[in-house]
Design a protein around this motif. Structure first.
Motif, short mmCIF file in Angstrom:
data_model
loop_
_atom_site.label_atom_id
_atom_site.label_comp_id
_atom_site.label_asym_id
_atom_site.label_seq_id
_atom_site.Cartn_x
_atom_site.Cartn_y
_atom_site.Cartn_z
N HIS A 182 -17.47 41.11 -14.51
CA HIS A 182 -17.06 41.09 -13.10
C HIS A 182 -17.27 39.69 -12.51
CE1 HIS A 182 -16.70 42.35 -8.89
NE2 HIS A 182 -17.75 41.59 -8.67
N CYS B 229 -20.62 42.90 -17.66
CA CYS B 229 -19.29 43.52 -17.67
C CYS B 229 -18.18 42.51 -17.37
CB CYS B 229 -19.23 44.67 -16.68
SG CYS B 229 -19.12 44.13 -14.97
N CYS C 271 -23.97 43.05 -9.22
CA CYS C 271 -22.69 43.49 -9.74
C CYS C 271 -22.40 44.90 -9.21
CB CYS C 271 -22.71 43.50 -11.26
SG CYS C 271 -21.21 44.21 -11.97
N CYS D 9 -20.88 38.55 -13.59
CA CYS D 9 -21.77 39.50 -14.23
C CYS D 9 -21.75 39.23 -15.73
CB CYS D 9 -21.32 40.93 -13.97
SG CYS D 9 -22.26 42.13 -14.93
N ASN E 99 -20.76 47.11 -10.67
CA ASN E 99 -20.69 48.08 -11.77
C ASN E 99 -21.99 48.24 -12.53
OD1 ASN E 99 -17.88 47.97 -11.24
ND2 ASN E 99 -17.73 46.20 -12.59
N CYS E 100 -22.89 47.26 -12.39
CA CYS E 100 -24.08 47.25 -13.24
C CYS E 100 -25.32 47.03 -12.39
CB CYS E 100 -24.00 46.12 -14.27
SG CYS E 100 -22.44 46.05 -15.15
ZN ZN Z 1 -21.33 44.08 -14.25
#
Ligand code: ZN
Ligand code: ADP
Ligand code: ZN
Length: 804
Positions: free
Chosen positions: A542, A540, A519, A537, A521-522
């Motif tokens: 995604h 989050c 991901c 994900c 973001n993570c």
């Molecule tokens: Zn994420």
């Protein structure tokens, strides 16, 4: 006379535990009580607040106090008990008071800015009649009502002749349906009959129906069902003046379509009887004792709950029964409703906001005396509680992860103390903490060691996947498991298969360069979802397309690894083409009612295999399930958590209990890569007591609960440097505050360090007695408001359950 109110305000950016003092304007004097929601000016806006104290003494301040703007309630929505509980909760969980007050109310009431008042009685004074005109519900607004009207209405509410309805968006509105009521006396009915022509069969039928109905008001729907007459016929009867139609409020009953069979108390087995008698005694004597009811699955704990609840009800008291969200299956609800019928209110996250609000009001109006619900139901506005029950007391879902980070078990015991009533903690695999307290005599220990049907516990066998993988017909299904499934299906029996935890499932990896799709973001790999043909994900949300070539080296040899329920379903279907498989996981149960539907289909044998995640481990009771398979016992063992062995043991024991519930003997097959691990070995032997002994030893050596207390501090924010600086700063201060006996683990980044572009660092304090710690943490909470301004979040968690 002057009055002043201390108000806890809802200002997210400026939280404090200090109340603000407001003056009460003349027209609201004697109308504001502790536990009411008010609207107050704060800075240049208006916010919701809770009045917690009213006094007549003018506070000694140098500035002019502002007036309370509006009162949202006619009577307190939080009673004295709940207000005190909120104070305790704030202190115990290091939380802001406002979040403790809010968590106690259904979401519909948390920021309500419009409301109406509705008559519930027909015997009202002319003054009130004038206020309502021809309506029976009018806006209730302190701005438009005169002070005298307000007083009049308050009186009405206190006399239970009117009620206030909160309108938060449309969903929290009370629901209306058409009702009818006959308006002819029996003489009038008789003479109406004489005017009819002999062939007016439907009219005769209508008059007959109205005769049996008398003056009772019923919904049109029910009237049509009972009389077998159409809506048009009721309309024409209305025109003839035989009946009147009105709109009445109807509770949204989430279980209206469920056919619930009445159940009678069962003749208790000796061990059940001992438990019931002991708990009944505590109810009668108003003892605030805590019982640990330890009983293997199928030993009849639920019957003990039901019969002790009945005792409390007979004494005119109420009962609170908590169950984990996941086991609030229709089966469990049916068992409680089957015994206590409409006296039961149910609260869980599967209900709509409106349904929850309606159930809450039924409790508040004393129409429901038994509450069955998940975690937050522990705050149900019951009065005079006679017994509190917590089923599956070891479940981690009783712990709330957001502020206030409370464990419903602690709250339940606190409420038991207030009401002087017993609290029963039930489990087949009690938490080490509770079991240790039973050992020391802090809790009273009750045991149910045998299954009701006399059946032995199912036989549990392990499949060593290190060996089995070499010859396995599919990646996730060993030969022994496959042949066991085939055998059960041939006998027309049912199979439950559990895949331990969803998140650790299929991820994409390049076989050339080892690239794993993560991901953005993570710090976590994306999971492959077949149904939506995408990568998602789980932290989050995604979502992106499945790549055809490796984004890193452009190789085409990118394929998925790991295990997901969808993948297993596919494998199974290929191996067993005729099998009917139902899949139950977060994806297939997202829609409301989907969970119940899958269970219902499985119960009526529309499928012979139920494949799912943890959510199938609890509470299911299907007589034809004779085989339970666990596909991967190990994933929960490797979690970075000192409770991972306990969790694994609990989960395996619980899911094993799903086999052989009725006459047929059950079998359990556990696939594992760690067959020697004590948690797996003892789950195989279903030996809780031995597990308890070994695990207590481990905890003692490691300095973990129940020997030590733990408190976790997590700092998060968008800048990793700022987060690290903050947590190391806290660490330094702690070193000065703590005695040499305390241990600080960390600070370290959390195992999943980045979620949604926020960085997470934690430290864990292990301690026995640290007199200065509480105050330090309280100050940390209050100063965290300043950090919030710098986009840093500090979270303090007493007895944390989650370290990932
Ligand atoms: Zn994420
Ligand atoms: P637990 O909650 O401990 O898992 P249950 O309460 O579900 O156990 O009981 C298992 C089964 O035994 C249920 O079908 C229940 O109706 C039945 N049962 C419980 N107590 C009795 C009893 N005293 N006599 C007959 N059947 C019982
Ligand atoms: Zn590659």
């Amino acid at each position: 006379m002057k009055q002043f109110a201390e108000v806890i305000v809802d200002v997210p950016a400026m939280q404090t535990n200090q109340p603000y003092t407001y003056s009460i304007p003349t027209e609201l004097i004697n109308q504001v009580f502790p536990g009411m929601r008010v609207i107050v000016p704060f800075g240049n806006r208006k916010v919701l607040g809770f009045a917690i104290n009213i006094s007549e003494k003018e506070p000694d301040v140098s500035f002019a106090l502002k007036d309370i703007e509006e009162v949202l309630d006619l009577t307190p929505v939080l009673n004295t008990e709940l207000l005190q509980l909120a104070n305790w909760l704030a202190q115990w969980t290091f939380s802001f008071k406002i979040s403790c007050l809010q968590v106690m109310l259904p979401a519909a009431m948390r920021a309500s800015y419009s409301k109406t008042i509705k008559l519930t009685s027909t015997e009202i004074s002319p003054a009130v009649q004038k206020l309502f005109g021809d309506k029976n519900e009018i806006p209730f607004d302190t701005k438009t009502l005169t002070a005298s009207a307000f007083k009049e209405l308050s009186k009405l509410k206190r006399a239970n002749q009117a009620e206030v309805l909160y309108q938060v968006r449309d969903r929290a509105k009370a629901k209306k349906v058409t009702a009818i009521q006959g308006c002819l006396s029996s003489d009038q009915l008789a003479s109406a009959r004489e005017t009819l022509r002999a062939n007016a069969a439907k009219s005769f039928q209508m008059l007959d129906y109205l005769t049996t109905l008398g003056l009772e008001q019923v919904t049109l729907k029910k009237a049509m069902q009972d009389s077998d007459l159409s809506a048009a016929q009721f309309t024409s009867a209305e025109k003839k003046g035989w009946l009147v139609k009105t709109k009445v409020e109807k509770y949204r009953d989430p279980y209206r379509e469920a056919v619930i069979e009445q159940s009678q108390p069962k003749q208790l087995k000796p061990a059940q009887l001992t438990a019931v008698e002991r708990i009944n005694q505590a109810i009668t004597d108003h003892q605030k004792s805590v019982f640990l009811l330890q009983g293997v699955t199928g030993s009849g704990k639920t019957e003990v709950y039901l019969q002790t609840i009945a005792t409390a009800l007979e004494k005119g008291q109420t009962a609170l029964m908590l169950v984990p969200e996941i086991s609030l299956t229709p089966q469990m609800v049916r068992r409680v409703k089957g015994r206590f019928g409409s006296r039961v209110a149910v609260l869980h996250s599967g209900l709509s906001e409106g349904e929850k609000y309606d159930e809450w009001r039924r409790i508040e109006r004393h129409e429901a005396q038994v509450v069955v619900g998940a975690r937050s139901a522990v705050f149900a506005p019951l009065e005079d509680i006679g017994i509190i029950i917590m089923d599956e007391e070891h479940e981690t879902s009783y712990k709330q992860e957001d502020m206030p980070e409370y464990n419903a078990r602690d709250v339940a015991i606190k409420r038991g103390e207030w009401h002087n009533c017993p609290v029963v903690l039930g489990s087949a695999t009690p938490s080490l903490e509770s079991r240790a307290r039973a050992q020391k005599g802090v809790y009273e220990w009750l045991r149910l060691d045998e299954r009701i049907n006399g059946q032995p516990l199912p036989e549990v066998n392990l499949v060593d996947m290190r060996q089995a993988l070499k010859t396995a017909p599919a990646l996730d299904i060993s030969a022994p498991l496959l042949s066991a499934i085939e055998q059960r299906l041939a006998q027309n029996e049912q199979v439950v298969l559990m895949l331990n935890r969803r998140g650790y499932s299929s991820f994409l990896m390049c076989r050339e360069c080892g690239f794993v799709l993560k991901c953005p973001n993570c710090d976590i790999s994306l999971t492959l979802h077949m149904d939506s043909r995408s990568m998602k994900c789980h932290y989050c949300g995604h979502e992106e397309a499945i790549p055809r070539t490796c984004p890193s080296c452009q190789s085409k040899k990118i394929r998925y690894y790991g295990t997901g329920t969808e993948k297993v379903e596919k494998e199974l279907q290929e191996l067993l083409p005729t099998a009917k498989i139902l899949r139950m996981d977060v994806d297939t149960t997202r829609r409301k009612g989907a969970h119940a539907k899958i269970l219902q289909q499985f119960g009526s044998k529309e499928a012979n295999i139920l494949l799912g995640t943890q959510m199938i481990a609890k509470g299911l009771d299907f007589p034809d399930v004779t085989l339970v398979g666990v596909l991967n016992a190990d994933t929960s063992l490797s979690l970075p958590n000192f409770r991972s062995a306990e969790r694994t043991f609990q989960l395996l024991t619980q899911v094993s209990g799903r086999a052989g519930r009725a006459e047929k003997t059950g079998e359990v097959l556990i696939q594992t890569f760690n067959p020697e691990h004590y948690a797996i070995q003892l789950a195989k032997n279903q030996n809780y007591e031995k597990f308890f002994g070994i695990e207590m030893n481990m905890r003692h050596r490691g300095g973990y609960p129940p020997y030590f207390f733990t408190t976790q501090i997590v700092v998060s924010g968008g800048s990793e440097a700022a987060v690290a600086k903050k947590i190391f700063g806290i660490n330094g201060q702690l070193q000065k505050v703590l005695s040499p006996q305390a241990v600080i683990l960390g600070p370290t980044p959390k195992p999943i360090m980045r979620i949604n572009n926020q960085f997470y660092y934690q430290l864990v304090i292990k301690y026995k007695k640290e007199p200065k710690l509480e105050q330090f943490l309280e100050e940390l909470l209050l100063s965290s408001q300043k950090d919030a301004a710098r986009n840093l979040k500090v979270k303090i968690d007493r007895d944390p359950v989650d370290f990932v």
